[in-house]
Write an enzyme that holds these catalytic residues in place. Structure first.
Site, PDB file in Angstrom:
ATOM      1  N   SER A 119       0.858  -1.180   0.000  1.00  0.00           N
ATOM      2  CA  SER A 119       0.000   0.000   0.000  1.00  0.00           C
ATOM      3  C   SER A 119       0.898   1.236   0.000  1.00  0.00           C
ATOM      4  O   SER A 119       1.728   1.395   0.896  1.00  0.00           O
ATOM      5  CB  SER A 119      -0.894  -0.046   1.238  1.00  0.00           C
ATOM      6  OG  SER A 119      -1.691   1.107   1.335  1.00  0.00           O
ATOM      7  N   LYS A 137      -0.865  -0.853  -4.528  1.00  0.00           N
ATOM      8  CA  LYS A 137      -2.099  -0.133  -4.198  1.00  0.00           C
ATOM      9  C   LYS A 137      -1.746   1.310  -3.907  1.00  0.00           C
ATOM     10  O   LYS A 137      -0.872   1.576  -3.078  1.00  0.00           O
ATOM     11  CB  LYS A 137      -2.755  -0.807  -2.984  1.00  0.00           C
ATOM     12  CG  LYS A 137      -3.747   0.037  -2.198  1.00  0.00           C
ATOM     13  CD  LYS A 137      -4.514  -0.824  -1.216  1.00  0.00           C
ATOM     14  CE  LYS A 137      -4.717  -0.142   0.120  1.00  0.00           C
ATOM     15  NZ  LYS A 137      -5.433  -1.006   1.090  1.00  0.00           N
ATOM     16  N   LEU A 138      -2.400   2.211  -4.624  1.00  0.00           N
ATOM     17  CA  LEU A 138      -2.168   3.635  -4.409  1.00  0.00           C
ATOM     18  C   LEU A 138      -3.282   4.199  -3.548  1.00  0.00           C
ATOM     19  O   LEU A 138      -4.468   4.012  -3.853  1.00  0.00           O
ATOM     20  CB  LEU A 138      -2.150   4.399  -5.742  1.00  0.00           C
ATOM     21  CG  LEU A 138      -1.149   3.955  -6.812  1.00  0.00           C
ATOM     22  CD1 LEU A 138      -1.271   4.869  -8.038  1.00  0.00           C
ATOM     23  CD2 LEU A 138       0.273   3.974  -6.265  1.00  0.00           C
ATOM     24  N   LYS A 139      -2.908   4.905  -2.492  1.00  0.00           N
ATOM     25  CA  LYS A 139      -3.907   5.634  -1.733  1.00  0.00           C
ATOM     26  C   LYS A 139      -4.314   6.852  -2.546  1.00  0.00           C
ATOM     27  O   LYS A 139      -3.460   7.534  -3.125  1.00  0.00           O
ATOM     28  CB  LYS A 139      -3.297   6.082  -0.394  1.00  0.00           C
ATOM     29  CG  LYS A 139      -3.047   4.918   0.564  1.00  0.00           C
ATOM     30  CD  LYS A 139      -4.366   4.308   1.018  1.00  0.00           C
ATOM     31  CE  LYS A 139      -4.178   3.446   2.248  1.00  0.00           C
ATOM     32  NZ  LYS A 139      -5.472   2.905   2.729  1.00  0.00           N
ATOM     33  N   ASP A 168      -7.109   2.923  -3.310  1.00  0.00           N
ATOM     34  CA  ASP A 168      -7.895   2.900  -2.065  1.00  0.00           C
ATOM     35  C   ASP A 168      -8.195   4.336  -1.636  1.00  0.00           C
ATOM     36  O   ASP A 168      -7.278   5.108  -1.365  1.00  0.00           O
ATOM     37  CB  ASP A 168      -7.096   2.170  -0.973  1.00  0.00           C
ATOM     38  CG  ASP A 168      -7.877   2.020   0.326  1.00  0.00           C
ATOM     39  OD1 ASP A 168      -9.054   2.427   0.375  1.00  0.00           O
ATOM     40  OD2 ASP A 168      -7.310   1.491   1.300  1.00  0.00           O
ATOM     41  N   ASN A 184     -10.309   5.212   1.014  1.00  0.00           N
ATOM     42  CA  ASN A 184     -10.685   5.357   2.423  1.00  0.00           C
ATOM     43  C   ASN A 184     -11.873   6.305   2.602  1.00  0.00           C
ATOM     44  O   ASN A 184     -11.842   7.223   3.428  1.00  0.00           O
ATOM     45  CB  ASN A 184      -9.500   5.801   3.287  1.00  0.00           C
ATOM     46  CG  ASN A 184      -8.475   4.699   3.483  1.00  0.00           C
ATOM     47  OD1 ASN A 184      -7.365   4.773   2.953  1.00  0.00           O
ATOM     48  ND2 ASN A 184      -8.844   3.645   4.191  1.00  0.00           N
ATOM     49  N   GLU A 229     -11.016   0.544  -4.017  1.00  0.00           N
ATOM     50  CA  GLU A 229     -11.372   0.171  -2.639  1.00  0.00           C
ATOM     51  C   GLU A 229     -12.028   1.342  -1.914  1.00  0.00           C
ATOM     52  O   GLU A 229     -11.495   2.452  -1.913  1.00  0.00           O
ATOM     53  CB  GLU A 229     -10.078  -0.254  -1.925  1.00  0.00           C
ATOM     54  CG  GLU A 229     -10.242  -0.697  -0.481  1.00  0.00           C
ATOM     55  CD  GLU A 229      -8.904  -1.111   0.155  1.00  0.00           C
ATOM     56  OE1 GLU A 229      -7.911  -1.285  -0.580  1.00  0.00           O
ATOM     57  OE2 GLU A 229      -8.869  -1.257   1.381  1.00  0.00           O
ATOM     58  N   ASP A 233     -13.880  -2.088   2.176  1.00  0.00           N
ATOM     59  CA  ASP A 233     -13.020  -2.280   3.343  1.00  0.00           C
ATOM     60  C   ASP A 233     -13.826  -1.822   4.564  1.00  0.00           C
ATOM     61  O   ASP A 233     -14.507  -2.630   5.223  1.00  0.00           O
ATOM     62  CB  ASP A 233     -11.722  -1.468   3.137  1.00  0.00           C
ATOM     63  CG  ASP A 233     -10.794  -1.420   4.350  1.00  0.00           C
ATOM     64  OD1 ASP A 233     -11.153  -1.939   5.406  1.00  0.00           O
ATOM     65  OD2 ASP A 233      -9.686  -0.851   4.245  1.00  0.00           O
ATOM     66  N   LYS A 250     -10.110  -7.642   6.831  1.00  0.00           N
ATOM     67  CA  LYS A 250      -9.168  -7.305   7.905  1.00  0.00           C
ATOM     68  C   LYS A 250      -9.721  -7.906   9.182  1.00  0.00           C
ATOM     69  O   LYS A 250     -10.791  -7.482   9.649  1.00  0.00           O
ATOM     70  CB  LYS A 250      -9.068  -5.789   8.088  1.00  0.00           C
ATOM     71  CG  LYS A 250      -8.290  -5.061   7.012  1.00  0.00           C
ATOM     72  CD  LYS A 250      -8.250  -3.573   7.310  1.00  0.00           C
ATOM     73  CE  LYS A 250      -7.620  -2.807   6.181  1.00  0.00           C
ATOM     74  NZ  LYS A 250      -7.804  -1.347   6.337  1.00  0.00           N
ATOM     75  N   GLY A 304      -4.415  -4.801   5.676  1.00  0.00           N
ATOM     76  CA  GLY A 304      -3.447  -4.624   6.756  1.00  0.00           C
ATOM     77  C   GLY A 304      -3.707  -3.335   7.496  1.00  0.00           C
ATOM     78  O   GLY A 304      -4.445  -2.472   7.014  1.00  0.00           O
TER      79      GLY A 304
HETATM   80  O1  OSB Z   1      -7.490   1.287   4.208  1.00  0.00           O
HETATM   81  O2  OSB Z   1      -6.337  -0.444   3.897  1.00  0.00           O
HETATM   82  C1  OSB Z   1      -6.519   0.619   4.495  1.00  0.00           C
HETATM   83  C2  OSB Z   1      -3.561   1.308   6.791  1.00  0.00           C
HETATM   84  C3  OSB Z   1      -4.209   1.805   7.897  1.00  0.00           C
HETATM   85  C4  OSB Z   1      -5.568   1.947   7.879  1.00  0.00           C
HETATM   86  C5  OSB Z   1      -6.288   1.599   6.746  1.00  0.00           C
HETATM   87  C6  OSB Z   1      -5.651   1.072   5.632  1.00  0.00           C
HETATM   88  C7  OSB Z   1      -4.255   0.977   5.645  1.00  0.00           C
HETATM   89  C8  OSB Z   1      -3.482   0.531   4.498  1.00  0.00           C
HETATM   90  C9  OSB Z   1      -2.124  -0.079   4.742  1.00  0.00           C
HETATM   91  O3  OSB Z   1      -3.821   0.686   3.342  1.00  0.00           O
HETATM   92  C10 OSB Z   1      -2.215  -1.554   4.871  1.00  0.00           C
HETATM   93  C11 OSB Z   1      -0.937  -2.169   5.359  1.00  0.00           C
HETATM   94  O4  OSB Z   1       0.015  -2.233   4.588  1.00  0.00           O
HETATM   95  O5  OSB Z   1      -0.857  -2.597   6.528  1.00  0.00           O
HETATM   96 MG    MG Z   2      -8.567   0.250   2.761  1.00  0.00          MG
END
Ligand code: OSB
Ligand code: MG
Length: 366
Positions: A133, A159-161, A187, A189, A212, A237, A261, A289
């Site tokens: 990520s 995976k790009l935020k 992703d 969020n 995501e 997620d 998760k 994660g």
């Molecule tokens: O949305 O997947 C998520 C980390 C913290 C909270 C939410 C997310 C994430 C990650 C990193 O995307 C996942 C990882 O590498 O542990």
């Molecule tokens: Mg996520």
């Protein structure tokens, strides 16, 4: 087996680099560890709640509070993990806190039985392919450097935020530099609204594996509407907190992929139920994660070895986040991590590391 008490241990681990998402920037991981102690052994669980309630309503101090006030006092002392899960059920929410305690009970129990978590869960692989990520960066060149470094390390999926203002251009830049063959996903969020559907549809041309959690946590109906307007598969997620949630999302057509998760859904037992449900409906799942130390990472890798986990997860190597992990580090080999084979989680915190990074401990007798 008789549980004598539970230790809550706070650990602060610096991150190798700041990790920025649409909900905030992390520079250090404030971790709550749960240690269940019996007359003859101990078991560990890692609570994935973050310092602030920005990813989910849970946060580290709140998790510690609900554990000491309600969850630990309700724990049946016999060490049966299903009994532990049932005993915590009357307390609503707080799934990350419950998951940590349930995992510690599972660990002590499986250690006593000499069974690995992977075997207990029904794993079918001895190694898992790993994605990474990649946080939001200040500039496109910085992003390309980071992605290039991870591809060189061997990660099989990127995976790009994303967030409003950092979506189409970063994806286009990564595609232009690294080509169309890189397994790529994004992703958000929960940072977008349904009004952004035309913007998100511009991502369709880049052949992403999935988008995501584009919309709010509780927007299953709007996710279903968005899914109809996009060609890119939609993955949830934050919206999926339980197997019933997953069933609703599947019935509504809110997603065609699920990020599982264990912390978010209350533990590995519920995570396995969601895996089974998705598999029965033909939905691929992958293991998410939460910047776990080696303790939580070991358990996630065991889960990711189940047969329905057909997409690479965010199960990165330890050094993705930590220069020094609490356990022996997980090291990427040919884009994969080995599934631990020892009893229980198959890993233990190294005593000197634990001492070095612990900020607080609390003993709760049962
Ligand atoms: O949305 O997947 C998520 C980390 C913290 C909270 C939410 C997310 C994430 C990650 C990193 O995307 C996942 C990882 O590498 O542990
Ligand atoms: Mg996520």
């Amino acid at each position: 087996m008789k549980i004598e008490g539970v230790e809550l241990r706070r650990v602060a681990l610096p991150l190798v680099a700041p990790f920025r998402t649409s909900f905030g920037t992390e520079t250090s991981r404030d971790v709550l560890l749960v240690r269940v102690v019996t007359g003859s052994g101990e078991g560990w669980g890692e609570c994935v709640a973050m310092a602030d309630p920005r990813y989910s309503p849970e946060y580290v101090e709140g998790a510690a509070d609900v554990l000491r006030r309600f969850l630990v006092p309700a724990l049946p002392p016999g060490g049966d993990v299903y009994a532990a899960e049932r005993a915590m059920l009357p307390f609503k929410g707080h799934r990350m806190a419950k998951a940590a305690l349930e995992t510690a009970v599972l660990d002590v129990r499986l250690r006593a039985a000499g069974v690995s978590l992977a075997a207990f869960l029904g794993a079918s692989a001895d190694r898992v392919p790993c994605g990474v990520s990649v946080g939001i960066m200040d500039s496109i060149p910085e992003l390309l450097d980071a992605v290039g470094g991870y591809l060189d390390e061997g990660y099989v999926r990127i995976k790009l935020k994303i967030e409003p203002g950092w979506e189409v251009e970063p994806v286009r830049a990564v595609r232009e530099r690294f080509g169309g063959d890189v397994a790529l996903q994004v992703d958000a969020n929960a940072a977008f609204s349904l009004a952004d559907a035309p913007l998100l549809a511009r991502l369709d041309e880049f052949g992403l594996l999935l988008i995501e959690q584009p919309l709010a946590d509780d927007d299953l109906v709007q996710h279903a509407e968005l899914a109809r307007r996009l060609r890119t598969p939609l993955c949830l997620d934050e919206s999926i907190e339980s197997a019933p949630n997953a069933a609703a999302a599947i019935a509504l057509g809110s997603c065609s992929v699920v990020n599982i998760k264990p912390g978010r859904v209350g533990g590995y037992l519920e995570a396995r139920r969601i895996h089974d449900l998705c598999r029965a409906h033909g939905l691929p799942v992958w293991c998410g994660g939460m910047l776990e130390t080696g303790i939580g990472r070991a358990a996630n890798i065991a889960l990711a070895a189940l047969p329905g986990f057909t997409l690479p997860g965010d199960t990165s190597a330890s050094r993705r986040y930590f220069a020094t992990d609490l356990t022996a580090p997980f090291v990427l080999e040919d884009g994969h991590l080995p599934v631990p084979t020892g009893p229980g989680l198959g890993v233990e915190p190294l005593p000197d590391r634990l001492t070095e990074f612990t900020t607080d401990t609390e003993w709760i007798p049962l």
